[in-house]
Design a protein around this motif. Structure first.
Motif, short mmCIF file in Angstrom:
data_model
loop_
_atom_site.label_atom_id
_atom_site.label_comp_id
_atom_site.label_asym_id
_atom_site.label_seq_id
_atom_site.Cartn_x
_atom_site.Cartn_y
_atom_site.Cartn_z
N ALA A 1 41.23 43.26 27.47
CA ALA A 1 42.40 43.09 28.34
C ALA A 1 43.47 42.25 27.65
CB ALA A 1 41.97 42.44 29.65
N VAL A 2 43.04 41.20 26.94
CA VAL A 2 43.99 40.37 26.20
C VAL A 2 44.62 41.18 25.06
CG1 VAL A 2 44.27 38.28 24.82
CG2 VAL A 2 42.72 38.27 26.78
N THR A 3 43.79 41.94 24.36
CA THR A 3 44.29 42.79 23.27
C THR A 3 45.34 43.77 23.79
OG1 THR A 3 42.18 42.64 22.10
CG2 THR A 3 43.64 44.46 21.51
N ALA A 4 45.03 44.42 24.90
CA ALA A 4 45.94 45.40 25.48
C ALA A 4 47.27 44.77 25.86
CB ALA A 4 45.30 46.05 26.70
N GLU A 5 47.22 43.62 26.52
CA GLU A 5 48.45 42.97 26.98
C GLU A 5 49.28 42.47 25.80
OE1 GLU A 5 51.31 41.83 29.72
OE2 GLU A 5 49.53 43.10 29.97
N ALA A 6 48.61 41.91 24.79
CA ALA A 6 49.33 41.43 23.61
C ALA A 6 49.99 42.58 22.86
CB ALA A 6 48.38 40.68 22.69
N ALA A 7 49.28 43.70 22.75
CA ALA A 7 49.84 44.88 22.07
C ALA A 7 51.02 45.44 22.85
CB ALA A 7 48.76 45.94 21.90
N ARG A 8 50.89 45.51 24.17
CA ARG A 8 51.99 46.03 24.99
C ARG A 8 53.25 45.19 24.85
NH1 ARG A 8 47.90 47.88 28.92
NH2 ARG A 8 47.72 45.78 29.77
N ARG A 9 53.07 43.89 24.62
CA ARG A 9 54.23 43.00 24.49
C ARG A 9 54.80 42.97 23.08
NH1 ARG A 9 53.48 37.80 28.52
NH2 ARG A 9 52.28 38.87 30.16
N GLY A 10 54.17 43.69 22.16
CA GLY A 10 54.71 43.81 20.82
C GLY A 10 54.27 42.77 19.82
N HIS A 11 53.28 41.95 20.17
CA HIS A 11 52.78 40.95 19.23
C HIS A 11 52.00 41.63 18.11
CE1 HIS A 11 53.95 37.48 21.65
NE2 HIS A 11 53.50 38.12 22.71
N GLU A 12 51.87 40.92 16.99
CA GLU A 12 51.03 41.41 15.89
C GLU A 12 49.59 41.01 16.20
OE1 GLU A 12 50.33 40.86 11.08
OE2 GLU A 12 52.18 40.13 11.99
N VAL A 13 48.78 41.99 16.53
CA VAL A 13 47.45 41.73 17.06
C VAL A 13 46.37 42.17 16.07
CG1 VAL A 13 45.83 42.23 18.93
CG2 VAL A 13 48.28 42.06 19.41
N THR A 14 45.40 41.29 15.85
CA THR A 14 44.20 41.66 15.11
C THR A 14 43.01 41.53 16.06
OG1 THR A 14 45.07 40.92 12.98
CG2 THR A 14 42.68 41.16 13.16
N ALA A 15 42.34 42.65 16.30
CA ALA A 15 41.17 42.68 17.17
C ALA A 15 39.92 42.52 16.31
CB ALA A 15 41.12 44.00 17.93
N ILE A 16 39.08 41.55 16.67
CA ILE A 16 37.89 41.24 15.89
C ILE A 16 36.65 41.46 16.75
CG2 ILE A 16 36.68 39.45 14.58
CD1 ILE A 16 39.44 38.05 14.27
N ALA A 17 35.70 42.20 16.22
CA ALA A 17 34.42 42.43 16.90
C ALA A 17 33.42 42.93 15.87
CB ALA A 17 34.59 43.45 18.03
N ARG A 18 32.16 42.99 16.25
CA ARG A 18 31.14 43.45 15.31
C ARG A 18 31.11 44.97 15.17
NH1 ARG A 18 25.75 40.38 17.19
NH2 ARG A 18 26.60 41.03 19.20
N SER A 19 31.41 45.68 16.25
CA SER A 19 31.25 47.13 16.26
C SER A 19 32.50 47.84 15.74
CB SER A 19 30.94 47.62 17.67
OG SER A 19 30.98 49.03 17.74
N GLN A 20 32.36 48.49 14.59
CA GLN A 20 33.47 49.28 14.05
C GLN A 20 33.81 50.43 14.99
OE1 GLN A 20 35.24 48.81 10.80
NE2 GLN A 20 36.55 50.00 12.17
N GLN A 21 32.80 51.00 15.62
CA GLN A 21 33.03 52.12 16.53
C GLN A 21 33.87 51.70 17.73
OE1 GLN A 21 29.45 53.90 18.08
NE2 GLN A 21 30.55 55.34 19.39
N HIS A 22 33.52 50.56 18.33
CA HIS A 22 34.28 50.09 19.49
C HIS A 22 35.70 49.68 19.09
CE1 HIS A 22 30.27 49.03 21.68
NE2 HIS A 22 30.55 50.32 21.71
N LEU A 23 35.84 49.12 17.91
CA LEU A 23 37.17 48.76 17.43
C LEU A 23 38.03 50.00 17.20
CD1 LEU A 23 36.33 45.89 14.92
CD2 LEU A 23 37.66 45.67 17.03
N ALA A 24 37.41 51.05 16.68
CA ALA A 24 38.14 52.30 16.44
C ALA A 24 38.64 52.88 17.77
CB ALA A 24 37.25 53.30 15.72
#
Length: 235
Positions: free
Chosen positions: A31-54
Protein backbone atom coordinates in the motif's frame (compact mmCIF):
# COMPACT_ATOMS: atom_id res chain seq x y z
CA UNK A 1 -4.20 30.02 -14.70
CA UNK A 2 -1.40 28.45 -16.76
CA UNK A 3 1.19 30.07 -14.48
CA UNK A 4 -0.50 28.67 -11.37
CA UNK A 5 -0.58 25.19 -12.94
CA UNK A 6 3.13 25.34 -13.80
CA UNK A 7 3.96 26.60 -10.31
CA UNK A 8 2.13 23.62 -8.78
CA UNK A 9 4.07 21.23 -11.02
CA UNK A 10 7.35 22.89 -9.97
CA UNK A 11 6.48 22.66 -6.27
CA UNK A 12 5.38 19.03 -6.66
CA UNK A 13 8.62 18.04 -8.38
CA UNK A 14 10.62 19.60 -5.57
CA UNK A 15 8.74 17.42 -3.07
CA UNK A 16 9.66 14.19 -4.83
CA UNK A 17 11.96 11.93 -2.87
CA UNK A 18 13.85 8.67 -3.09
CA UNK A 19 11.89 6.25 -0.92
CA UNK A 20 12.90 2.66 -0.21
CA UNK A 21 10.37 0.26 1.26
CA UNK A 22 11.42 -2.90 3.09
CA UNK A 23 8.72 -5.57 3.04
CA UNK A 24 7.18 -3.93 -0.01
CA UNK A 25 5.09 -6.91 -1.09
CA UNK A 26 3.18 -7.32 2.18
CA UNK A 27 -0.19 -5.76 2.95
CA UNK A 28 1.16 -2.54 4.45
CA UNK A 29 4.29 -2.35 2.31
CA UNK A 30 2.45 -2.75 -0.98
CA UNK A 31 0.00 0.00 0.00
CA UNK A 32 2.88 2.37 0.79
CA UNK A 33 4.62 1.40 -2.46
CA UNK A 34 1.45 2.03 -4.46
CA UNK A 35 0.80 5.43 -2.90
CA UNK A 36 4.42 6.57 -3.26
CA UNK A 37 4.47 5.49 -6.92
CA UNK A 38 1.16 7.22 -7.64
CA UNK A 39 2.60 10.46 -6.23
CA UNK A 40 5.63 10.24 -8.50
CA UNK A 41 8.34 9.51 -5.95
CA UNK A 42 11.38 7.44 -6.88
CA UNK A 43 10.48 4.15 -5.24
CA UNK A 44 12.57 1.06 -4.59
CA UNK A 45 10.54 -1.93 -3.42
CA UNK A 46 12.54 -4.43 -1.37
CA UNK A 47 11.44 -7.98 -0.56
CA UNK A 48 12.78 -11.52 -0.67
CA UNK A 49 10.49 -12.84 -3.40
CA UNK A 50 11.52 -11.89 -6.93
CA UNK A 51 8.18 -13.23 -8.16
CA UNK A 52 6.14 -11.01 -5.86
CA UNK A 53 8.30 -8.02 -6.73
CA UNK A 54 7.77 -8.67 -10.43
CA UNK A 55 4.02 -8.66 -9.87
CA UNK A 56 4.27 -5.36 -8.01
CA UNK A 57 6.45 -3.83 -10.72
CA UNK A 58 4.01 -4.99 -13.37
CA UNK A 59 1.32 -2.97 -11.59
CA UNK A 60 3.61 0.03 -11.01
CA UNK A 61 6.18 0.05 -13.84
CA UNK A 62 8.04 3.13 -12.60
CA UNK A 63 9.32 1.50 -9.41
CA UNK A 64 12.70 -0.16 -8.92
CA UNK A 65 12.89 -3.52 -7.19
CA UNK A 66 15.50 -5.28 -5.09
CA UNK A 67 15.12 -8.94 -4.15
CA UNK A 68 17.08 -9.34 -0.93
CA UNK A 69 16.59 -10.45 2.65
CA UNK A 70 16.12 -7.44 4.92
CA UNK A 71 18.90 -8.62 7.23
CA UNK A 72 21.37 -8.76 4.34
CA UNK A 73 20.80 -5.15 3.28
CA UNK A 74 23.84 -2.87 3.26
CA UNK A 75 24.28 0.89 3.12
CA UNK A 76 25.24 0.43 -0.54
CA UNK A 77 21.86 -1.21 -1.21
CA UNK A 78 20.10 1.73 0.43
CA UNK A 79 22.39 4.47 -0.89
CA UNK A 80 20.70 7.75 -1.68
CA UNK A 81 17.48 6.97 0.17
CA UNK A 82 15.86 9.97 1.78
CA UNK A 83 13.26 7.81 3.50
CA UNK A 84 13.38 4.11 4.38
CA UNK A 85 10.04 2.57 5.33
CA UNK A 86 10.26 -0.55 7.47
CA UNK A 87 7.11 -2.50 6.57
CA UNK A 88 8.76 -5.81 7.47
CA UNK A 89 6.40 -8.48 8.78
CA UNK A 90 7.34 -11.72 10.50
CA UNK A 91 5.28 -14.65 11.74
CA UNK A 92 4.82 -15.44 15.43
CA UNK A 93 7.80 -17.81 15.61
CA UNK A 94 10.09 -15.08 14.26
CA UNK A 95 8.38 -12.06 15.82
CA UNK A 96 11.59 -10.93 17.49
CA UNK A 97 12.92 -10.02 14.06
CA UNK A 98 10.81 -6.84 14.20
CA UNK A 99 13.10 -5.63 16.97
CA UNK A 100 16.23 -7.02 15.33
CA UNK A 101 15.59 -5.17 12.07
CA UNK A 102 14.88 -1.90 13.86
CA UNK A 103 18.19 -2.26 15.69
CA UNK A 104 20.01 -3.04 12.44
CA UNK A 105 18.65 0.06 10.69
CA UNK A 106 19.35 2.31 13.67
CA UNK A 107 22.93 1.03 13.86
CA UNK A 108 23.40 1.59 10.12
CA UNK A 109 22.31 5.22 10.37
CA UNK A 110 23.45 6.26 13.84
CA UNK A 111 24.37 9.95 14.14
CA UNK A 112 22.66 10.90 10.87
CA UNK A 113 19.59 12.89 9.90
CA UNK A 114 19.16 11.26 6.48
CA UNK A 115 17.60 8.89 5.66
CA UNK A 116 14.50 9.27 7.76
CA UNK A 117 13.51 5.85 9.12
CA UNK A 118 9.77 5.15 9.12
CA UNK A 119 8.64 2.16 11.19
CA UNK A 120 5.20 0.55 10.86
CA UNK A 121 4.38 -0.69 14.35
CA UNK A 122 1.42 -2.54 15.83
CA UNK A 123 -1.73 -1.46 17.68
CA UNK A 124 -0.82 -3.44 20.79
CA UNK A 125 1.38 -0.64 22.12
CA UNK A 126 -1.51 1.86 22.15
CA UNK A 127 -3.33 2.75 25.37
CA UNK A 128 -7.03 2.14 25.81
CA UNK A 129 -9.78 2.14 28.43
CA UNK A 130 -10.35 4.42 31.40
CA UNK A 131 -7.23 3.04 33.08
CA UNK A 132 -5.09 3.58 29.95
CA UNK A 133 -3.88 -0.01 29.83
CA UNK A 134 -2.06 -1.31 26.77
CA UNK A 135 -4.21 -2.77 24.03
CA UNK A 136 -1.89 -5.79 23.91
CA UNK A 137 -3.41 -6.79 27.26
CA UNK A 138 -6.85 -6.93 25.61
CA UNK A 139 -5.43 -8.94 22.73
CA UNK A 140 -4.04 -11.44 25.23
CA UNK A 141 -7.58 -12.09 26.51
CA UNK A 142 -8.48 -13.72 23.19
CA UNK A 143 -8.54 -17.50 23.84
CA UNK A 144 -6.73 -18.01 20.53
CA UNK A 145 -4.07 -15.36 21.16
CA UNK A 146 -1.33 -17.87 22.00
CA UNK A 147 -1.00 -18.45 18.26
CA UNK A 148 -0.12 -14.83 17.46
CA UNK A 149 0.46 -12.79 20.64
CA UNK A 150 4.23 -12.87 20.05
CA UNK A 151 3.80 -10.36 17.21
CA UNK A 152 2.14 -7.48 19.14
CA UNK A 153 4.48 -8.14 22.07
CA UNK A 154 7.51 -7.85 19.78
CA UNK A 155 6.13 -4.67 18.20
CA UNK A 156 5.69 -3.21 21.69
CA UNK A 157 9.32 -4.06 22.43
CA UNK A 158 10.29 -2.42 19.14
CA UNK A 159 8.55 0.81 20.15
CA UNK A 160 10.20 0.78 23.57
CA UNK A 161 13.57 0.38 21.87
CA UNK A 162 12.92 3.23 19.43
CA UNK A 163 11.82 5.56 22.21
CA UNK A 164 15.35 5.38 23.55
CA UNK A 165 16.94 6.23 20.18
CA UNK A 166 18.01 9.88 20.00
CA UNK A 167 20.71 9.83 17.30
CA UNK A 168 18.59 8.80 14.30
CA UNK A 169 15.80 10.59 12.44
CA UNK A 170 12.93 8.16 12.98
CA UNK A 171 9.14 8.10 13.18
CA UNK A 172 6.68 5.29 13.86
CA UNK A 173 3.03 4.70 13.06
CA UNK A 174 0.49 2.29 14.54
CA UNK A 175 -2.78 1.21 12.93
CA UNK A 176 -6.02 0.74 14.83
CA UNK A 177 -7.30 -2.51 16.35
CA UNK A 178 -8.61 -3.84 13.03
CA UNK A 179 -5.91 -3.42 10.38
CA UNK A 180 -6.92 -4.99 7.09
CA UNK A 181 -6.56 -4.63 3.34
CA UNK A 182 -8.81 -1.99 1.83
CA UNK A 183 -9.03 1.30 -0.03
CA UNK A 184 -8.16 4.61 1.58
CA UNK A 185 -10.77 6.68 3.39
CA UNK A 186 -10.78 9.96 5.27
CA UNK A 187 -8.83 9.42 8.44
CA UNK A 188 -7.97 10.82 11.82
CA UNK A 189 -4.70 10.68 13.76
CA UNK A 190 -3.63 10.48 17.37
CA UNK A 191 -0.54 9.81 19.43
CA UNK A 192 -0.54 7.04 22.03
CA UNK A 193 -4.19 6.09 22.49
CA UNK A 194 -6.20 3.59 20.47
CA UNK A 195 -8.62 5.53 18.28
CA UNK A 196 -12.22 4.34 18.55
CA UNK A 197 -15.16 5.91 16.73
CA UNK A 198 -18.38 6.88 18.56
CA UNK A 199 -20.02 3.68 17.34
CA UNK A 200 -17.17 1.54 18.63
CA UNK A 201 -15.17 0.94 15.44
CA UNK A 202 -11.36 0.96 15.48
CA UNK A 203 -10.29 0.34 11.89
CA UNK A 204 -7.39 1.19 9.61
CA UNK A 205 -7.32 -0.01 6.03
CA UNK A 206 -4.04 -0.58 4.23
CA UNK A 207 -4.97 2.14 1.75
CA UNK A 208 -5.49 4.65 4.54
CA UNK A 209 -2.16 3.65 6.08
CA UNK A 210 -0.41 4.22 2.75
CA UNK A 211 -1.91 7.69 2.36
CA UNK A 212 -1.16 8.66 5.98
CA UNK A 213 2.47 7.54 5.70
CA UNK A 214 3.03 9.45 2.45
CA UNK A 215 1.41 12.55 3.91
CA UNK A 216 3.79 12.33 6.88
CA UNK A 217 6.76 11.76 4.57
CA UNK A 218 5.93 14.79 2.44
CA UNK A 219 4.97 17.06 5.34
CA UNK A 220 6.63 15.79 8.54
CA UNK A 221 4.65 16.35 11.72
CA UNK A 222 6.39 13.86 14.03
CA UNK A 223 10.03 13.38 15.00
CA UNK A 224 11.38 10.52 17.12
CA UNK A 225 7.81 9.71 18.07
CA UNK A 226 4.97 7.36 17.21
CA UNK A 227 1.55 8.42 15.94
CA UNK A 228 -1.55 6.41 15.10
CA UNK A 229 -4.08 6.58 12.28
CA UNK A 230 -7.67 5.37 11.97
CA UNK A 231 -10.33 5.45 9.28
CA UNK A 232 -13.18 7.83 9.92
CA UNK A 233 -16.62 6.24 9.95
CA UNK A 234 -18.08 6.28 6.47
CA UNK A 235 -21.75 7.20 6.09
Amino acid sequence: MAYVHLERIFLRRNLLMKIMIIGATGMAGSAVTAEAARRGHEVTAIARSQQHLAQLQNEFPTIHVLAKDAFDLTTDDLAGAQVIVDAFAAGPSEAGQHVDLAKKLVKMYADTTTPRLFFILGAGSLKTGDDKHLFVDDIAQDPKSDAFIAIPKAQLEELHYLQGVKDVNWVGVSPSADFHKGVETDYTTGTDELLVSPDGHSVTTSGTMGVAILNEIEKPQHHQARFTVADRDQD
